[in-house]
Design a protein around this motif. Structure first.
Motif, PDB file in Angstrom:
ATOM      1  N   ASN A 202       4.073  10.992  18.090  1.00 50.83           N
ATOM      2  CA  ASN A 202       4.836  10.702  19.293  1.00 50.83           C
ATOM      3  C   ASN A 202       3.971   9.877  20.261  1.00 50.83           C
ATOM      4  N   PRO A 203       4.170   8.533  20.327  1.00 48.69           N
ATOM      5  CA  PRO A 203       5.194   7.735  19.635  1.00 48.69           C
ATOM      6  C   PRO A 203       4.796   7.487  18.188  1.00 48.69           C
ATOM      7  N   PRO A 204       5.752   7.063  17.341  1.00 52.81           N
ATOM      8  CA  PRO A 204       5.442   6.794  15.933  1.00 52.81           C
ATOM      9  C   PRO A 204       4.392   5.695  15.809  1.00 52.81           C
ATOM     10  N   LEU A 205       3.568   5.808  14.777  1.00 56.12           N
ATOM     11  CA  LEU A 205       2.572   4.781  14.485  1.00 56.12           C
ATOM     12  C   LEU A 205       2.960   4.094  13.180  1.00 56.12           C
ATOM     13  N   VAL A 206       3.235   2.808  13.243  1.00 54.65           N
ATOM     14  CA  VAL A 206       3.581   2.022  12.059  1.00 54.65           C
ATOM     15  C   VAL A 206       2.285   1.510  11.440  1.00 54.65           C
ATOM     16  N   HIS A 207       2.122   1.694  10.145  1.00 55.11           N
ATOM     17  CA  HIS A 207       0.887   1.285   9.481  1.00 55.11           C
ATOM     18  C   HIS A 207       0.729  -0.231   9.514  1.00 55.11           C
ATOM     19  N   LYS A 208       1.765  -0.967   9.137  1.00 56.62           N
ATOM     20  CA  LYS A 208       1.850  -2.427   9.146  1.00 56.62           C
ATOM     21  C   LYS A 208       1.100  -3.114   8.013  1.00 56.62           C
ATOM     22  N   ASN A 209       0.244  -2.394   7.315  1.00 55.40           N
ATOM     23  CA  ASN A 209      -0.504  -3.031   6.230  1.00 55.40           C
ATOM     24  C   ASN A 209      -0.650  -2.080   5.052  1.00 55.40           C
ATOM     25  N   PHE A 210       0.417  -1.309   4.784  1.00 55.31           N
ATOM     26  CA  PHE A 210       0.366  -0.386   3.650  1.00 55.31           C
ATOM     27  C   PHE A 210       0.474  -1.175   2.353  1.00 55.31           C
ATOM     28  N   LYS A 211      -0.422  -0.875   1.431  1.00 52.33           N
ATOM     29  CA  LYS A 211      -0.430  -1.507   0.108  1.00 52.33           C
ATOM     30  C   LYS A 211      -1.260  -0.644  -0.823  1.00 52.33           C
ATOM     31  N   THR A 212      -1.182  -0.947  -2.101  1.00 53.62           N
ATOM     32  CA  THR A 212      -1.838  -0.104  -3.101  1.00 53.62           C
ATOM     33  C   THR A 212      -3.343  -0.029  -2.881  1.00 53.62           C
ATOM     34  N   THR A 213      -3.954  -1.124  -2.453  1.00 58.28           N
ATOM     35  CA  THR A 213      -5.405  -1.106  -2.237  1.00 58.28           C
ATOM     36  C   THR A 213      -5.798  -0.224  -1.054  1.00 58.28           C
ATOM     37  N   ASN A 214      -4.834   0.155  -0.228  1.00 60.13           N
ATOM     38  CA  ASN A 214      -5.114   1.084   0.874  1.00 60.13           C
ATOM     39  C   ASN A 214      -4.733   2.518   0.533  1.00 60.13           C
ATOM     40  N   VAL A 215      -4.429   2.777  -0.730  1.00 59.63           N
ATOM     41  CA  VAL A 215      -4.179   4.146  -1.196  1.00 59.63           C
ATOM     42  C   VAL A 215      -5.410   4.569  -1.990  1.00 59.63           C
ATOM     43  N   LEU A 216      -6.264   5.367  -1.358  1.00 57.53           N
ATOM     44  CA  LEU A 216      -7.527   5.781  -1.968  1.00 57.53           C
ATOM     45  C   LEU A 216      -7.390   7.168  -2.585  1.00 57.53           C
ATOM     46  N   VAL A 217      -8.247   7.468  -3.546  1.00 58.30           N
ATOM     47  CA  VAL A 217      -8.228   8.781  -4.195  1.00 58.30           C
ATOM     48  C   VAL A 217      -9.654   9.305  -4.323  1.00 58.30           C
ATOM     49  N   ASP A 218      -9.794  10.638  -4.193  1.00 59.21           N
ATOM     50  CA  ASP A 218     -11.111  11.240  -4.380  1.00 59.21           C
ATOM     51  C   ASP A 218     -11.286  11.661  -5.835  1.00 59.21           C
TER      52      ASP A 218
END
Length: 382
Positions: A202-218
């Motif tokens: 609140n307020p919402p936060l838009v990522h604006k640059n979501f993509k597969t390279t920004n999906v990290l895994v441990d």
């Protein structure tokens, strides 16, 4: 076997009708189960200063700060130089929208340090403190910052197993990771929860640059979405704002180019492209569509009528219902106009439903679909 929809093998107009039919069928069958709650609650966890959620679907235990206190810590240049061996090339692990990314060691904790040339700014510090308060197990936490010697730096938690793209894309190498369908659903669900949490602020936060390279895994393939809020930060501290028109980014919502505005639905479109990559095992930029609505629908329709739309490494790891429902959700996320796309909260609910059903069915049967079928056959009435 009943014949596939006529529109799949027809012209572009017929293809569009097929997409509309799939989306309408999806909404009729599943959206009634979605909740669209508007309640906003604060977390009682003392470490979560900003822990707003819309409903309960995106909630998760917030990440604990690594340095003993909530909020961003101000580091000195000397500390960060020591952590990165004077920002040596051996510690350089990549480049992002904020600048160069280095691996470092601070207080026996491995961190990722992003650095860009810039003079100090007060609004930079204020925005960093806001972003550092956002904690969620599926978001990379911002731990600290530094503004010295004409440099701005951000210190993030380090996620050791790189982006999911390095494990997903079918490069033809024998060393490529085989992610089974249930694993990909789990990865999609984790990323969806991260975005859902951002949209529930609140307020919402838009990522604006979501993509597969920004999906990290441990190491355990726990998903953490990176760069949340970085676009917003850059917009605040750069007079002209960041450029979104240079190069080709198939994850960007084509409607953004028309309206000039990013919304939560822009992130939903990007998430749809991410789902498409999970289904095909390929980078979207190499899939052949042009990044606009008609081009995308035509591409999906043409591939649905072949036997190589679904990643062949998934053979035997999915059920027909599971892959069909995921394809429907993907089309829904990428639908035009954007007003017809589901909210991230709804996407989380649907992914949980698909995942739970897939787990139950494959646990009982021992495996999934044994033979590869054409994508169009997934949508053939039975």
């Amino acid at each position: 076997m009943s014949k596939p929809y006529a529109a799949i093998v027809g012209g572009a107009a017929g293809v569009a009708l097929v997409a509309i039919f799939i989306i309408l069928w999806f909404c009729k069958s599943h959206c009634k189960n979605f909740s669209n709650k508007n309640s906003e609650t604060g977390s009682s966890d003392p470490y979560a200063v900003v822990e707003w959620n819309r409903g309960g679907q995106c909630s998760s235990a917030p990440g604990r700060p690594l340095f003993g206190s909530q909020g961003a810590r101000a580091f000195t240049m000397d500390e960060l130089e020591q952590a990165t061996k004077q920002f040596s090339e051996s510690n350089l692990i990549g480049y992002g929208s904020f600048g160069s990314v280095y691996k470092g060691l601070l207080q026996d904790t491995t961190v990722a340090i992003k650095r860009r040339p810039s003079a100090p700014r007060e609004d930079f510090v204020a925005e960093v403190f806001y972003l550092s308060e956002i904690r969620h197990r599926n978001l990379v936490s911002l731990l600290g910052y530094c503004q010295e010697r004409d440099s701005q730096m951000l210190v993030f938690e380090y996620v050791p197993n790189d982006s999911i793209g390095n494990h997903l894309y079918d490069t033809g190498l024998t060393s490529s990771t085989k992610l089974e369908f249930k694993q990909r659903l789990s990865i999609a669900l984790g990323a969806a929860k991260g975005l859902c949490h951002l949209h529930g602020l609140n307020p919402p936060l838009v990522h604006k640059n979501f993509k597969t390279t920004n999906v990290l895994v441990d190491e355990n393939f726990l998903v953490k979405v990176a760069d949340a809020g970085i676009s917003k930060l850059l917009e605040k501290i750069e007079e002209a704002g960041p450029s979104y028109t240079s190069g080709v980014n198939v994850f960007w919502d084509p409607e953004t180019g028309v309206s000039g505005t990013f919304t939560e639905m822009s992130d939903v479109y990007s998430f749809g492209v991410f789902l498409l990559e999970l289904i095909t095992g390929q980078e979207a930029i190499h899939l052949g569509f042009l990044g606009y609505d008609e081009g995308l629908i035509q591409w999906v329709a043409s591939r649905l009528n072949s036997n190589n739309f679904v990643d062949r490494r998934l053979l035997g790891s999915f059920t027909e219902d599971g892959i069909r429902d995921l394809i429907r959700l993907t089309l829904q996320c990428m639908s035009f106009p954007r007003i017809g796309r589901p909210k991230m909260e709804m996407i989380v609910v649907e992914l949980e439903r698909i995942h739970e059903k897939e787990m139950a069915l494959t646990t009982v049967t021992g495996d999934g679909t044994a033979t590869f079928i054409k994508g169009s056959e997934l949508f053939t009435s039975k």
